[in-house]
Design a protein around this motif. Structure first.
Motif, short mmCIF file in Angstrom:
data_model
loop_
_atom_site.label_atom_id
_atom_site.label_comp_id
_atom_site.label_asym_id
_atom_site.label_seq_id
_atom_site.Cartn_x
_atom_site.Cartn_y
_atom_site.Cartn_z
N THR A 86 0.83 -1.20 0.00
CA THR A 86 0.00 0.00 0.00
C THR A 86 0.87 1.25 0.00
OG1 THR A 86 -1.66 -1.20 1.27
CG2 THR A 86 -1.87 1.18 1.22
N SER A 87 0.50 2.21 -0.85
CA SER A 87 1.15 3.52 -0.88
C SER A 87 0.09 4.57 -0.59
CB SER A 87 1.77 3.79 -2.25
OG SER A 87 2.96 3.05 -2.39
N ALA A 88 0.51 5.81 -0.52
CA ALA A 88 -0.45 6.88 -0.22
C ALA A 88 -0.07 8.15 -0.96
CB ALA A 88 -0.48 7.14 1.27
N TYR A 90 -1.03 12.54 -0.77
CA TYR A 90 -1.63 13.57 0.08
C TYR A 90 -1.42 14.93 -0.56
CZ TYR A 90 3.12 14.73 1.47
OH TYR A 90 4.43 15.11 1.45
N LYS A 91 -2.16 15.90 -0.05
CA LYS A 91 -1.99 17.28 -0.46
C LYS A 91 -2.45 18.15 0.69
CE LYS A 91 -2.85 20.71 -3.92
NZ LYS A 91 -2.91 20.95 -5.33
N TYR A 92 -1.79 19.26 0.88
CA TYR A 92 -2.20 20.20 1.92
C TYR A 92 -1.82 21.61 1.49
CZ TYR A 92 2.69 20.51 3.27
OH TYR A 92 4.03 20.71 3.26
N ASP A 93 -2.43 22.59 2.11
CA ASP A 93 -2.11 23.98 1.87
C ASP A 93 -2.61 24.81 3.04
OD1 ASP A 93 -1.09 26.20 0.59
OD2 ASP A 93 -2.78 26.42 -0.79
N TRP A 94 -1.99 25.91 3.27
CA TRP A 94 -2.46 26.83 4.29
C TRP A 94 -2.04 28.24 3.89
CZ3 TRP A 94 0.69 29.97 7.27
CH2 TRP A 94 2.06 29.70 7.18
N ASP A 95 -2.77 29.21 4.41
CA ASP A 95 -2.47 30.61 4.11
C ASP A 95 -2.95 31.45 5.27
OD1 ASP A 95 -1.57 32.81 2.71
OD2 ASP A 95 -3.43 33.07 1.59
N GLN A 96 -2.19 32.48 5.57
CA GLN A 96 -2.59 33.38 6.65
C GLN A 96 -2.78 34.77 6.06
OE1 GLN A 96 0.02 33.49 10.01
NE2 GLN A 96 -1.38 34.74 11.21
N TYR A 108 -6.53 30.01 6.72
CA TYR A 108 -7.21 28.76 6.45
C TYR A 108 -6.17 27.69 6.18
CZ TYR A 108 -6.03 29.30 1.53
OH TYR A 108 -5.34 29.40 0.36
N GLY A 109 -6.62 26.48 6.24
CA GLY A 109 -5.76 25.35 5.92
C GLY A 109 -6.62 24.16 5.55
N TYR A 110 -6.09 23.31 4.73
CA TYR A 110 -6.79 22.07 4.41
C TYR A 110 -5.77 20.99 4.13
CZ TYR A 110 -5.69 22.55 -0.55
OH TYR A 110 -5.03 22.63 -1.74
N GLY A 111 -6.22 19.78 4.19
CA GLY A 111 -5.36 18.66 3.87
C GLY A 111 -6.18 17.42 3.66
N TYR A 112 -5.69 16.54 2.82
CA TYR A 112 -6.35 15.27 2.63
C TYR A 112 -5.31 14.23 2.25
CZ TYR A 112 -6.01 16.22 -2.39
OH TYR A 112 -5.54 16.49 -3.64
N GLY A 113 -5.67 13.01 2.41
CA GLY A 113 -4.80 11.92 2.04
C GLY A 113 -5.60 10.67 1.76
N TYR A 114 -5.03 9.79 0.98
CA TYR A 114 -5.69 8.51 0.70
C TYR A 114 -4.62 7.48 0.37
CZ TYR A 114 -5.04 9.99 -4.16
OH TYR A 114 -4.50 10.41 -5.34
N SER A 115 -4.99 6.23 0.52
CA SER A 115 -4.06 5.14 0.22
C SER A 115 -4.59 4.34 -0.97
CB SER A 115 -3.88 4.24 1.43
OG SER A 115 -5.10 3.65 1.80
N TYR A 116 -3.69 3.63 -1.61
CA TYR A 116 -4.06 2.77 -2.73
C TYR A 116 -3.09 1.60 -2.79
CZ TYR A 116 -0.23 5.11 -5.14
OH TYR A 116 1.01 5.59 -5.48
N THR A 117 -3.49 0.54 -3.45
CA THR A 117 -2.63 -0.63 -3.59
C THR A 117 -1.64 -0.37 -4.71
OG1 THR A 117 -4.41 -2.07 -2.85
CG2 THR A 117 -2.60 -3.12 -4.02
N GLU A 118 -0.37 -0.31 -4.35
CA GLU A 118 0.68 -0.08 -5.35
C GLU A 118 0.99 -1.35 -6.14
OE1 GLU A 118 5.33 1.33 -5.56
OE2 GLU A 118 4.14 1.86 -3.81
N GLY A 119 0.81 -2.48 -5.49
CA GLY A 119 1.08 -3.74 -6.15
C GLY A 119 0.98 -4.89 -5.17
N LEU A 120 1.45 -6.04 -5.59
CA LEU A 120 1.39 -7.25 -4.77
C LEU A 120 2.78 -7.89 -4.73
CD1 LEU A 120 -1.80 -8.73 -6.47
CD2 LEU A 120 -1.71 -7.54 -4.27
#
Length: 128
Positions: A86-88, A90-96, A108-120
């Protein structure tokens, strides 16, 4: 005992769009002034425009796994285990934002991430 490890890479799903075109059906119809006109039919075709950045092609991964296992079996190996890798991403950003002197400002700020199967990963042992 001789072991062998093989990595089967997962490929991302193709993405695309459906195109609709009008093609002659081969039939004709009489026009208003006695001429003939082609009867057109709608034909749809799928066109690949790229690759997904988050969804793997499970069907393709299964085929590739089957081919890797068959190859190992032909070489005299028996599969011990198949483990997903499994790999992942992500992306994030913030600004003042600067505010007045008596206020600290806002931001403000935001961020997200997700995983996926890279292989077997396949682990196999040589059959004596």
């Amino acid at each position: 005992m001789i072991n062998k490890v093989v990595f089967v890479e997962a490929k991302f799903k193709p993405v695309g769009k459906i195109n609709t075109i009008m093609v002659p059906s081969g039939e004709k119809k009489k026009g208003l002034f006695g001429g003939e006109k082609d009867i057109m039919t709608e034909e749809r075709s799928w066109e690949q425009t790229g690759w997904s950045d988050c969804e793997i092609d499970g069907g393709k991964l299964s085929e590739d796994l089957q081919n890797a296992i068959m190859s190992l079996n032909k070489e005299g190996y028996e599969v011990i285990s198949v483990t997903p890798v499994t790999s992942a991403k992500y992306k994030y950003d913030w600004d003042q934002q600067k505010g007045r002197r008596d206020y600290g400002g806002s931001g403000y700020g935001y961020g997200y991430g997700y995983s996926y199967t890279e292989g077997l990963t396949i682990v196999a042992k040589k059959i004596s």
